[in-house]
Design an enzyme around this catalytic site. Structure first.
Site, PDB file in Angstrom:
ATOM      1  N   ARG A 241     -10.741  -1.375 -13.076  1.00 26.12           N
ATOM      2  CA  ARG A 241     -10.182  -2.614 -13.630  1.00 26.12           C
ATOM      3  C   ARG A 241     -11.214  -3.716 -13.833  1.00 26.12           C
ATOM      4  O   ARG A 241     -11.150  -4.463 -14.798  1.00 26.12           O
ATOM      5  CB  ARG A 241      -9.066  -3.139 -12.718  1.00 26.12           C
ATOM      6  CG  ARG A 241      -7.803  -2.317 -12.739  1.00 26.12           C
ATOM      7  CD  ARG A 241      -6.812  -2.835 -11.707  1.00 26.12           C
ATOM      8  NE  ARG A 241      -5.629  -1.996 -11.611  1.00 26.12           N
ATOM      9  CZ  ARG A 241      -4.803  -1.989 -10.567  1.00 26.12           C
ATOM     10  NH1 ARG A 241      -5.051  -2.800  -9.538  1.00 26.12           N
ATOM     11  NH2 ARG A 241      -3.759  -1.199 -10.568  1.00 26.12           N
TER      12      ARG A 241
ATOM     13  N   CYS B 280       0.210  -4.467  -9.534  1.00 26.93           N
ATOM     14  CA  CYS B 280       1.630  -4.706  -9.819  1.00 26.93           C
ATOM     15  C   CYS B 280       2.044  -6.163  -9.622  1.00 26.93           C
ATOM     16  O   CYS B 280       2.802  -6.708 -10.435  1.00 26.93           O
ATOM     17  CB  CYS B 280       2.501  -3.780  -8.971  1.00 26.93           C
ATOM     18  SG  CYS B 280       2.024  -3.664  -7.239  1.00 26.93           S
TER      19      CYS B 280
ATOM     20  N   GLN C  12       6.502  -8.135  -1.323  1.00 26.04           N
ATOM     21  CA  GLN C  12       6.342  -6.914  -2.104  1.00 26.04           C
ATOM     22  C   GLN C  12       7.145  -5.741  -1.541  1.00 26.04           C
ATOM     23  O   GLN C  12       7.176  -5.494  -0.338  1.00 26.04           O
ATOM     24  CB  GLN C  12       4.859  -6.550  -2.198  1.00 26.04           C
ATOM     25  CG  GLN C  12       4.073  -7.618  -2.939  1.00 26.04           C
ATOM     26  CD  GLN C  12       2.607  -7.310  -3.081  1.00 26.04           C
ATOM     27  OE1 GLN C  12       1.767  -8.201  -2.964  1.00 26.04           O
ATOM     28  NE2 GLN C  12       2.260  -6.052  -3.332  1.00 26.04           N
TER      29      GLN C  12
ATOM     30  N   SER D 150       8.175   0.411  -2.228  1.00 32.43           N
ATOM     31  CA  SER D 150       7.806   1.450  -3.186  1.00 32.43           C
ATOM     32  C   SER D 150       6.389   1.265  -3.706  1.00 32.43           C
ATOM     33  O   SER D 150       5.775   2.218  -4.187  1.00 32.43           O
ATOM     34  CB  SER D 150       8.793   1.478  -4.359  1.00 32.43           C
ATOM     35  OG  SER D 150       8.820   0.224  -5.023  1.00 32.43           O
ATOM     36  N   GLY D 151       5.868   0.059  -3.588  1.00 37.57           N
ATOM     37  CA  GLY D 151       4.497  -0.185  -4.010  1.00 37.57           C
ATOM     38  C   GLY D 151       3.466   0.550  -3.180  1.00 37.57           C
ATOM     39  O   GLY D 151       2.329   0.729  -3.599  1.00 37.57           O
TER      40      GLY D 151
ATOM     41  N   LYS E 297      -7.326  -8.445  -5.244  1.00 39.81           N
ATOM     42  CA  LYS E 297      -6.979  -8.014  -6.596  1.00 39.81           C
ATOM     43  C   LYS E 297      -6.288  -9.128  -7.365  1.00 39.81           C
ATOM     44  O   LYS E 297      -6.615  -9.389  -8.534  1.00 39.81           O
ATOM     45  CB  LYS E 297      -6.063  -6.782  -6.534  1.00 39.81           C
ATOM     46  CG  LYS E 297      -6.739  -5.523  -6.034  1.00 39.81           C
ATOM     47  CD  LYS E 297      -5.713  -4.402  -5.869  1.00 39.81           C
ATOM     48  CE  LYS E 297      -6.328  -3.182  -5.225  1.00 39.81           C
ATOM     49  NZ  LYS E 297      -5.314  -2.124  -4.944  1.00 39.81           N
TER      50      LYS E 297
ATOM     51  N   ARG F 206       4.444  -7.379   2.778  1.00 42.21           N
ATOM     52  CA  ARG F 206       5.352  -6.254   2.526  1.00 42.21           C
ATOM     53  C   ARG F 206       6.692  -6.553   3.188  1.00 42.21           C
ATOM     54  O   ARG F 206       6.734  -6.935   4.365  1.00 42.21           O
ATOM     55  CB  ARG F 206       4.770  -4.953   3.090  1.00 42.21           C
ATOM     56  CG  ARG F 206       5.534  -3.695   2.675  1.00 42.21           C
ATOM     57  CD  ARG F 206       5.259  -3.331   1.234  1.00 42.21           C
ATOM     58  NE  ARG F 206       3.911  -2.834   1.015  1.00 42.21           N
ATOM     59  CZ  ARG F 206       3.376  -2.645  -0.186  1.00 42.21           C
ATOM     60  NH1 ARG F 206       4.072  -2.933  -1.279  1.00 42.21           N
ATOM     61  NH2 ARG F 206       2.147  -2.195  -0.304  1.00 42.21           N
TER      62      ARG F 206
ATOM     63  N   HIS G 278       8.969  -6.726  -6.808  1.00 46.03           N
ATOM     64  CA  HIS G 278       8.077  -7.668  -6.139  1.00 46.03           C
ATOM     65  C   HIS G 278       8.481  -9.095  -6.501  1.00 46.03           C
ATOM     66  O   HIS G 278       8.646  -9.434  -7.679  1.00 46.03           O
ATOM     67  CB  HIS G 278       6.630  -7.454  -6.569  1.00 46.03           C
ATOM     68  CG  HIS G 278       5.993  -6.218  -6.021  1.00 46.03           C
ATOM     69  ND1 HIS G 278       6.607  -5.395  -5.119  1.00 46.03           N
ATOM     70  CD2 HIS G 278       4.754  -5.666  -6.263  1.00 46.03           C
ATOM     71  CE1 HIS G 278       5.787  -4.391  -4.824  1.00 46.03           C
ATOM     72  NE2 HIS G 278       4.668  -4.541  -5.505  1.00 46.03           N
TER      73      HIS G 278
ATOM     74  N   ASN H 181       8.242  -3.375  -9.753  1.00 43.81           N
ATOM     75  CA  ASN H 181       6.840  -3.049  -9.504  1.00 43.81           C
ATOM     76  C   ASN H 181       6.396  -1.677  -9.992  1.00 43.81           C
ATOM     77  O   ASN H 181       5.222  -1.490 -10.324  1.00 43.81           O
ATOM     78  CB  ASN H 181       6.512  -3.181  -8.012  1.00 43.81           C
ATOM     79  CG  ASN H 181       7.436  -2.378  -7.133  1.00 43.81           C
ATOM     80  OD1 ASN H 181       8.642  -2.669  -7.060  1.00 43.81           O
ATOM     81  ND2 ASN H 181       6.921  -1.373  -6.449  1.00 43.81           N
TER      82      ASN H 181
END
EC number: 1.2.1.11
Length: 344
Positions: free
Chosen positions: A108, A147, A173, A176-177, A202, A232, A239, A322
């Site tokens: 990225r 995400c 968040q 599932s992330g 990030k 989390r 999210h 997300n």
């Protein structure tokens, strides 16, 4: 139809790619690639399907292949690989002439690889020409952001006209992330975990690249800083984040709301693009993951609680799905833009 392969097809994001591409009007799934232990077996046998729709019949009997370019019959590959695998495998595919639309974090922040949200920075796709010339590749790599970054930056784009000076964000968040087995039930039930490895960095760095300016050779970072705190929470999908935005023009909450309402990226001709990229909720207790995550088939970002904050800041809440907008759906939308722009 464009032949599409999925790298890391058996994992959580890989399954979401399968679900979203199964009936896509432009892309046909022709290859599913995974680890050596899955290669040679039918997808229906090795994919422990975790989504709330049935496994698509048209992929059930596809034989899984390994993540080697010579084994994948496709024009474009969607990457749901772990970052540690993507760092070499994605480059192998680009060298071999494939277009790689990646959800992985590995590339990225490389200067010649586009980090893309089509509604935000489509002009950054011109980095592909820089990338191909520099690396002498026949293919290319395009990435989508983290995400949480996607949700926040999509809402920041229409606010850039106010001269953003700094951003504070606190995220909540979904589990599932972290993947199906990423957070144990004993760790997350009745709990909030105030740390997600690498997530804050990030959000802080990807935002600057996404909202930066392309000068024909490189992307120059946006001239403001971001401070993120990531948590989390015991939510399955979606999210949510609280954003504090301070800017030079000190807009009122009403001006910010109107900027959201008028935002039109003009991507309505793309199959995955939602009718509204940003949905404004007027209710005082919205958005909420359970009620709003599937808006726009999971591709819309919902905002609410737009209000004045301390020191001339404007505060608001935003949230999105997300694994759709924040992962597989984002990569697919990127691929649709690649096709529209003639890169595919």
């Amino acid at each position: 139809m464009i032949k599409a392969g999925i790298l890391g097809a058996t994992g959580a994001v890989g399954q979401r790619f399968v679900q979203l591409l199964a009936d896509h009007p432009w892309f046909e799934i022709t290859a599913l690639a995974a680890s050596e232990r899955s290669a040679g077996k039918k997808y229906g046998e090795v994919a422990k399907w975790r989504l709330d729709t049935d496994l698509p019949e048209n992929v059930r009997d596809i034989t899984v292949v390994s993540t080697k370019p010579k084994e994948v019959d496709a024009d474009i590959v969607f990457s749901a690989l772990p970052a540690e695998d993507a760092i070499t495998i994605e480059k192998d595919f680009a060298k071999a002439g494939f277009v790689v639309s990646s959800n992985a974090s590995s590339h990225r922040m490389e200067k010649d690889i586009p980090l893309l949200i089509p509604e935000v920075n489509p002009e950054h796709l011109a980095l592909i020409d820089v990338q191909k010339k520099k690396r002498k590749w026949d293919g290319c790599i395009v990435t989508n952001p983290n995400c949480s970054t996607i949700m926040m930056v999509l809402t920041l784009k229409p606010l850039m006209k106010f001269g953003i000076e700094n951003i504070h964000v606190a995220t909540m968040q979904a589990v599932s992330g972290a993947g199906y087995e990423g957070v144990s039930s004993m760790a997350i039930m009745d709990n909030v975990i105030p740390y997600i490895g690498g997530e804050e960095h990030k959000m802080e760095t990807e935002t600057q690249k996404l909202l930066g300016t392309f000068d024909g050779k490189i992307v120059k970072d946006a001239p403001f800083w971001v401070s993120a705190a990531c948590h989390r929470v015991p939510v399955m999908d979606g999210h949510t984040m609280s954003v504090w935005m301070r800017s030079k023009k000190n807009p009122t909450p009403e001006q910010v709301k109107n900027a959201f309402l008028k935002f039109d990226p003009k991507l309505g001709d793309l199959p995955t693009s939602p009718k509204k990229a940003i949905i404004v909720r007027e209710e005082p207790d919205r958005p909420q993951p359970r009620m709003d995550r599937n808006q726009g088939r999971g591709m819309s970002v919902s905002v609410g609680r737009i209000r004045a904050g301390a020191d001339n800041a404007v505060q608001y809440v935003c949230m999105g799905h997300n694994t759709v907008r924040g992962a597989a759906g984002a990569s697919i939308l990127n691929a649709e833009v690649l096709k529209k722009k003639g890169y595919l």
